[in-house]
Design a protein around this motif. Structure first.
Motif, PDB file in Angstrom:
ATOM      1  N   LEU A  21       0.493  -1.333  -0.085  1.00 34.24           N
ATOM      2  CA  LEU A  21       0.403  -0.150   0.022  1.00 34.24           C
ATOM      3  C   LEU A  21       0.783   1.433  -0.370  1.00 34.24           C
ATOM      4  CD1 LEU A  21      -2.519  -1.496   2.604  1.00 34.24           C
ATOM      5  CD2 LEU A  21      -2.745  -1.224  -0.023  1.00 34.24           C
ATOM      6  N   ASP A  22       0.367   1.949  -0.468  1.00 33.68           N
ATOM      7  CA  ASP A  22       1.771   3.176  -1.329  1.00 33.68           C
ATOM      8  C   ASP A  22       1.506   4.335   0.074  1.00 33.68           C
ATOM      9  OD1 ASP A  22       1.531   2.224  -4.692  1.00 33.68           O
ATOM     10  OD2 ASP A  22       2.976   1.560  -3.214  1.00 33.68           O
ATOM     11  N   CYS A  23       2.049   4.971  -0.236  1.00 31.99           N
ATOM     12  CA  CYS A  23       2.048   6.374   0.402  1.00 31.99           C
ATOM     13  C   CYS A  23       3.339   7.412   1.060  1.00 31.99           C
ATOM     14  CB  CYS A  23       2.095   6.415   2.322  1.00 31.99           C
ATOM     15  SG  CYS A  23       2.392   7.530   3.395  1.00 31.99           S
ATOM     16  N   THR A  24       2.914   7.845   0.419  1.00 29.63           N
ATOM     17  CA  THR A  24       4.559   9.273   0.078  1.00 29.63           C
ATOM     18  C   THR A  24       3.460  10.732   1.085  1.00 29.63           C
ATOM     19  OG1 THR A  24       3.133  10.917  -2.188  1.00 29.63           O
ATOM     20  CG2 THR A  24       4.834   8.543  -2.027  1.00 29.63           C
ATOM     21  N   TYR A  25       4.524  11.080   1.608  1.00 29.01           N
ATOM     22  CA  TYR A  25       4.699  12.696   2.206  1.00 29.01           C
ATOM     23  C   TYR A  25       4.782  13.123   2.182  1.00 29.01           C
ATOM     24  CZ  TYR A  25       9.183  10.846   4.217  1.00 29.01           C
ATOM     25  OH  TYR A  25      10.342  10.318   4.106  1.00 29.01           O
ATOM     26  N   ASP A  26       4.700  14.932   2.500  1.00 28.60           N
ATOM     27  CA  ASP A  26       6.048  16.021   2.188  1.00 28.60           C
ATOM     28  C   ASP A  26       5.458  16.674   4.010  1.00 28.60           C
ATOM     29  OD1 ASP A  26       5.436  19.310   0.665  1.00 28.60           O
ATOM     30  OD2 ASP A  26       7.174  17.786   1.218  1.00 28.60           O
ATOM     31  N   TYR A  64       3.751  -7.291   8.807  1.00 28.57           N
ATOM     32  CA  TYR A  64       3.875  -5.675   8.894  1.00 28.57           C
ATOM     33  C   TYR A  64       5.312  -5.012   8.274  1.00 28.57           C
ATOM     34  CZ  TYR A  64      -1.203  -5.902  10.084  1.00 28.57           C
ATOM     35  OH  TYR A  64      -2.250  -5.718   9.893  1.00 28.57           O
ATOM     36  N   SER A  65       5.046  -4.718   6.951  1.00 25.26           N
ATOM     37  CA  SER A  65       6.698  -3.869   7.271  1.00 25.26           C
ATOM     38  C   SER A  65       6.596  -2.390   6.427  1.00 25.26           C
ATOM     39  CB  SER A  65       7.976  -5.151   6.357  1.00 25.26           C
ATOM     40  OG  SER A  65       7.573  -5.402   5.484  1.00 25.26           O
ATOM     41  N   LEU A  66       7.567  -1.774   6.701  1.00 25.09           N
ATOM     42  CA  LEU A  66       7.410  -0.642   6.070  1.00 25.09           C
ATOM     43  C   LEU A  66       8.339  -0.144   5.134  1.00 25.09           C
ATOM     44  CD1 LEU A  66       6.138   2.534   7.679  1.00 25.09           C
ATOM     45  CD2 LEU A  66       7.826   2.713   6.211  1.00 25.09           C
ATOM     46  N   ASN A  67       8.384   0.152   4.372  1.00 24.66           N
ATOM     47  CA  ASN A  67       9.543  -0.062   3.281  1.00 24.66           C
ATOM     48  C   ASN A  67       9.715   1.940   2.970  1.00 24.66           C
ATOM     49  OD1 ASN A  67      11.081  -0.052   1.358  1.00 24.66           O
ATOM     50  ND2 ASN A  67       9.984  -0.013  -0.860  1.00 24.66           N
ATOM     51  N   PHE A  68      10.648   1.717   3.755  1.00 29.55           N
ATOM     52  CA  PHE A  68      10.532   3.135   3.971  1.00 29.55           C
ATOM     53  C   PHE A  68      11.746   4.092   3.140  1.00 29.55           C
ATOM     54  CE2 PHE A  68      11.108   7.541   6.130  1.00 29.55           C
ATOM     55  CZ  PHE A  68      11.740   8.104   6.763  1.00 29.55           C
ATOM     56  N   LEU A  77       3.118   0.519   2.898  1.00 32.12           N
ATOM     57  CA  LEU A  77       2.945  -0.817   4.122  1.00 32.12           C
ATOM     58  C   LEU A  77       3.460  -1.937   3.299  1.00 32.12           C
ATOM     59  CD1 LEU A  77       2.609  -1.579   6.738  1.00 32.12           C
ATOM     60  CD2 LEU A  77      -0.100  -1.517   6.392  1.00 32.12           C
ATOM     61  N   VAL A  78       4.065  -2.834   3.945  1.00 32.23           N
ATOM     62  CA  VAL A  78       3.635  -4.215   2.621  1.00 32.23           C
ATOM     63  C   VAL A  78       3.100  -5.397   3.462  1.00 32.23           C
ATOM     64  CG1 VAL A  78       5.043  -5.856   1.776  1.00 32.23           C
ATOM     65  CG2 VAL A  78       5.992  -3.564   1.825  1.00 32.23           C
TER      66      VAL A  78
END
Lengths: 116, 115
Positions: A21-26, A64-68, A77-78
């Protein structure tokens, strides 16, 4: 100000498969925290995983893992080995740590459906 | 340990009426937050209490919204008079101060529909 973008309104995955699941931030803050929450149909928001901006390792919590990827400002989120119970809305959120505030900024969410 | 609880779970009221939402945080959590999600939009911050004091209320939409946390335990959020655009899901969250890793634990939300 902070902004979270979740570009996938919905995702489908088969049971036992992995899904990202994709997430981008600013943010202009150098120090921040990234969170993922799960909201099943029952409505409660369940905390899943946390990643600090200075953490060198990607966060993991069970399946759950977070691909940072800090340079890309992404925090995907993977979920490995999807289960039917993973069907839910997933929210990515962040909190800037140096601004003096504790408020979370959320994305619009991604609805995940896991099929048998 | 009981989680964050909210009451009522659902509320349907007419425009112009008053509604009061209640949140009971996890015992011992000094921080209490209110958030709102309007249909199709992001979950937005409303305000933050530390014990009984309002730490940040920058997200409150207007003066029709009044939040209180007397005694630093449970909190109420009153909407008076309610308008159609107030419809949405109101979430409460609580946390203890854990530095950079502060995690907010959310309640199940109150679904408010203003007709």
């Amino acid at each position: 100000a902070q902004k979270i973008t979740q570009t996938q309104p919905g995702m489908f995955v088969q049971e036992k498969e992995a899904v990202t699941l994709d997430c981008t931030y600013d943010t202009s803050d150098q120090s921040y925290g990234l969170f993922w929450y799960k909201q099943p149909s029952s409505g409660e928001m369940i905390f899943l995983i946390y990643q600090g901006s200075y953490d060198e390792q990607n966060a993991t919590e069970g399946r759950y893992s977070l691909n940072f990827q800090k340079a890309r400002k992404s925090a995907n989120l993977v979920i490995s080995a999807s289960q039917l119970g993973d069907s839910a809305m997933y929210f990515c959120a962040m909190r800037a740590l140096n601004s003096g505030y504790s408020t979370l900024t959320f994305g619009k969410g991604t609805m995940l459906l896991v099929s048998p | 340990e009981a989680g964050v609880t909210q009451f009522p779970s659902h509320s349907v009221i007419e425009k112009g009426q008053t509604v009061t939402l209640r949140c009971d945080p996890i015992s011992g959590h000094d921080n209490l937050y209110w958030y709102r999600r309007v249909m199709g939009k992001e979950i937005k911050f409303l305000l933050h209490f530390v014990k009984e004091s309002k730490q940040d209320e920058s997200g409150m939409p207007n003066n029709r919204f009044l939040a209180e946390r007397t005694g630093g335990t449970y909190s109420t959020l009153k909407v008076q008079p309610a308008e159609l655009e107030d419809s949405g899901v109101y979430f409460c969250a609580s946390s203890t101060r854990q530095g950079a890793r502060e995690t907010q634990y959310f309640g199940p939300g109150t679904r408010l529909l203003v007709l």
